[in-house]
Design a protein around this motif. Structure first.
Motif, PDB file in Angstrom:
ATOM      1  N   ARG A 174       0.837  -1.213   0.000  1.00  0.00           N
ATOM      2  CA  ARG A 174       0.000   0.000   0.000  1.00  0.00           C
ATOM      3  C   ARG A 174       0.869   1.260   0.000  1.00  0.00           C
ATOM      4  N   ALA A 175       1.919   1.262   0.801  1.00  0.00           N
ATOM      5  CA  ALA A 175       2.822   2.419   0.839  1.00  0.00           C
ATOM      6  C   ALA A 175       3.530   2.591  -0.507  1.00  0.00           C
ATOM      7  N   ARG A 176       3.870   1.499  -1.114  1.00  0.00           N
ATOM      8  CA  ARG A 176       4.549   1.560  -2.415  1.00  0.00           C
ATOM      9  C   ARG A 176       3.625   2.135  -3.487  1.00  0.00           C
ATOM     10  N   ARG A 177       2.358   1.706  -3.473  1.00  0.00           N
ATOM     11  CA  ARG A 177       1.391   2.228  -4.449  1.00  0.00           C
ATOM     12  C   ARG A 177       1.133   3.711  -4.221  1.00  0.00           C
ATOM     13  N   ARG A 178       1.077   4.132  -2.962  1.00  0.00           N
ATOM     14  CA  ARG A 178       0.827   5.551  -2.672  1.00  0.00           C
ATOM     15  C   ARG A 178       1.967   6.421  -3.183  1.00  0.00           C
ATOM     16  N   ARG A 179       3.201   5.950  -3.058  1.00  0.00           N
ATOM     17  CA  ARG A 179       4.341   6.727  -3.542  1.00  0.00           C
ATOM     18  C   ARG A 179       4.367   6.778  -5.054  1.00  0.00           C
ATOM     19  N   ALA A 180       3.950   5.698  -5.684  1.00  0.00           N
ATOM     20  CA  ALA A 180       4.020   5.615  -7.140  1.00  0.00           C
ATOM     21  C   ALA A 180       2.906   6.421  -7.819  1.00  0.00           C
ATOM     22  N   ALA A 181       1.739   6.521  -7.196  1.00  0.00           N
ATOM     23  CA  ALA A 181       0.607   7.219  -7.809  1.00  0.00           C
ATOM     24  C   ALA A 181       0.766   8.725  -7.614  1.00  0.00           C
ATOM     25  N   PRO A 182       0.865   9.483  -8.719  1.00  0.00           N
ATOM     26  CA  PRO A 182       0.970  10.941  -8.581  1.00  0.00           C
ATOM     27  C   PRO A 182      -0.384  11.529  -8.166  1.00  0.00           C
ATOM     28  N   VAL A 183      -0.314  12.581  -7.402  1.00  0.00           N
ATOM     29  CA  VAL A 183      -1.527  13.262  -6.963  1.00  0.00           C
ATOM     30  C   VAL A 183      -1.957  14.195  -8.085  1.00  0.00           C
ATOM     31  N   ALA A 184      -3.177  13.984  -8.548  1.00  0.00           N
ATOM     32  CA  ALA A 184      -3.687  14.809  -9.644  1.00  0.00           C
ATOM     33  C   ALA A 184      -4.169  16.148  -9.087  1.00  0.00           C
ATOM     34  N   VAL A 185      -3.569  17.242  -9.595  1.00  0.00           N
ATOM     35  CA  VAL A 185      -3.956  18.583  -9.190  1.00  0.00           C
ATOM     36  C   VAL A 185      -4.533  19.272 -10.420  1.00  0.00           C
ATOM     37  N   SER A 186      -5.774  19.659 -10.293  1.00  0.00           N
ATOM     38  CA  SER A 186      -6.395  20.339 -11.437  1.00  0.00           C
ATOM     39  C   SER A 186      -6.343  21.850 -11.217  1.00  0.00           C
ATOM     40  N   ALA A 187      -6.317  22.558 -12.308  1.00  0.00           N
ATOM     41  CA  ALA A 187      -6.281  24.027 -12.235  1.00  0.00           C
ATOM     42  C   ALA A 187      -7.638  24.546 -11.786  1.00  0.00           C
ATOM     43  N   LEU A 188      -7.632  25.741 -11.156  1.00  0.00           N
ATOM     44  CA  LEU A 188      -8.881  26.347 -10.709  1.00  0.00           C
ATOM     45  C   LEU A 188      -9.666  26.861 -11.905  1.00  0.00           C
ATOM     46  N   THR A 189     -10.961  26.712 -11.771  1.00  0.00           N
ATOM     47  CA  THR A 189     -11.812  27.289 -12.818  1.00  0.00           C
ATOM     48  C   THR A 189     -11.839  28.799 -12.613  1.00  0.00           C
ATOM     49  N   VAL A 190     -12.408  29.511 -13.557  1.00  0.00           N
ATOM     50  CA  VAL A 190     -12.486  30.966 -13.483  1.00  0.00           C
ATOM     51  C   VAL A 190     -13.307  31.386 -12.265  1.00  0.00           C
ATOM     52  N   GLU A 191     -14.412  30.704 -12.018  1.00  0.00           N
ATOM     53  CA  GLU A 191     -15.271  31.015 -10.872  1.00  0.00           C
ATOM     54  C   GLU A 191     -14.541  30.761  -9.552  1.00  0.00           C
ATOM     55  N   GLU A 192     -13.822  29.600  -9.443  1.00  0.00           N
ATOM     56  CA  GLU A 192     -13.066  29.301  -8.228  1.00  0.00           C
ATOM     57  C   GLU A 192     -11.960  30.336  -7.991  1.00  0.00           C
ATOM     58  N   ARG A 193     -11.322  30.763  -9.087  1.00  0.00           N
ATOM     59  CA  ARG A 193     -10.246  31.741  -8.969  1.00  0.00           C
ATOM     60  C   ARG A 193     -10.794  33.080  -8.467  1.00  0.00           C
ATOM     61  N   ARG A 194     -11.966  33.478  -8.953  1.00  0.00           N
ATOM     62  CA  ARG A 194     -12.584  34.727  -8.531  1.00  0.00           C
ATOM     63  C   ARG A 194     -12.924  34.683  -7.046  1.00  0.00           C
ATOM     64  N   LYS A 195     -13.504  33.538  -6.562  1.00  0.00           N
ATOM     65  CA  LYS A 195     -13.852  33.399  -5.149  1.00  0.00           C
ATOM     66  C   LYS A 195     -12.596  33.408  -4.273  1.00  0.00           C
ATOM     67  N   PHE A 196     -11.570  32.785  -4.770  1.00  0.00           N
ATOM     68  CA  PHE A 196     -10.305  32.753  -4.028  1.00  0.00           C
ATOM     69  C   PHE A 196      -9.741  34.164  -3.861  1.00  0.00           C
ATOM     70  N   ASP A 197      -9.703  34.890  -4.949  1.00  0.00           N
ATOM     71  CA  ASP A 197      -9.185  36.257  -4.886  1.00  0.00           C
ATOM     72  C   ASP A 197     -10.031  37.120  -3.953  1.00  0.00           C
ATOM     73  N   GLU A 198     -11.347  36.914  -3.994  1.00  0.00           N
ATOM     74  CA  GLU A 198     -12.244  37.673  -3.141  1.00  0.00           C
ATOM     75  C   GLU A 198     -11.974  37.362  -1.652  1.00  0.00           C
ATOM     76  N   LEU A 199     -11.811  36.078  -1.311  1.00  0.00           N
ATOM     77  CA  LEU A 199     -11.524  35.689   0.060  1.00  0.00           C
ATOM     78  C   LEU A 199     -10.176  36.218   0.520  1.00  0.00           C
ATOM     79  N   MET A 200      -9.207  36.191  -0.357  1.00  0.00           N
ATOM     80  CA  MET A 200      -7.881  36.677   0.001  1.00  0.00           C
ATOM     81  C   MET A 200      -7.890  38.180   0.238  1.00  0.00           C
ATOM     82  N   SER A 201      -8.645  38.877  -0.568  1.00  0.00           N
ATOM     83  CA  SER A 201      -8.690  40.329  -0.365  1.00  0.00           C
ATOM     84  C   SER A 201      -9.413  40.672   0.938  1.00  0.00           C
TER      85      SER A 201
END
Length: 163
Positions: free
Chosen positions: A127-154
């Motif tokens: 199990r530990a070997r499989r976890r190290r081998a499997a890359p974590v998929a990171v998806s880019a933020l959508t336009v709406e998510e990016r807008r909410k993020f910027d709003e929260l940060m401000s």
């Protein structure tokens, strides 16, 4: 003189307390010392069915006495040690032996904990070997998510400066 007597009495109690006590009664002892020695050796290998973690040689239970008498009877009849043990195992099952033999179900009982431990370790390692081998998929933020993020940060920047 009184101190010497007290010291001797304490020493006698110590000696009596340190000597192993056996449950074998004088009326059980065989006349032939060689046969008695064999009986005592066999009695130390047999489990008391009442006490369970004590040999019949050490147990005061009535069943242990019966088993000791049975062992001596079989020895007087001319059975060798293995024949006596085989007789008792046939009559009471292998549980009567303090050190069970290595065959059949006993082999499984003795090896199962080690097999489970090895299997668990192997499963954790895989199990530990499989976890190290499997890359974590990171998806880019959508336009709406990016807008909410910027709003929260401000908002958080404004709350920090107001403090």
């Amino acid at each position: 003189m009184r101190r010497l007597r007290s010291l001797l009495a304490a020493l006698a109690l110590l000696v009596v307390g340190l000597t192993p006590l056996h449950a074998v009664q004088p009326d059980e002892v065989l006349a032939d010392p060689a046969q008695e020695a064999r009986a005592r050796t066999l009695s130390k290998e047999l489990r008391c069915m009442v006490c369970q973690n004590q040999s019949i040689d050490d147990s005061d239970a009535p069943l242990a006495k019966d088993l000791r008498l049975l062992v001596r009877e079989r020895i007087r009849a001319g059975d060798d040690d293995q024949a006596v043990l085989d007789f008792l195992v046939a009559r009471y099952g292998e549980f009567v032996l303090l050190r069970p033999t290595w065959h059949g179900a006993n082999a499984i009982l003795w090896t199962a904990p080690f097999l489970i431990l090895i299997g668990g370790g192997l499963a954790i390692w895989l199990r530990a070997r499989r976890r190290r081998a499997a890359p974590v998929a990171v998806s880019a933020l959508t336009v709406e998510e990016r807008r909410k993020f910027d709003e929260l940060m401000s908002k958080s920047d404004d709350s920090i400066t107001n403090v």
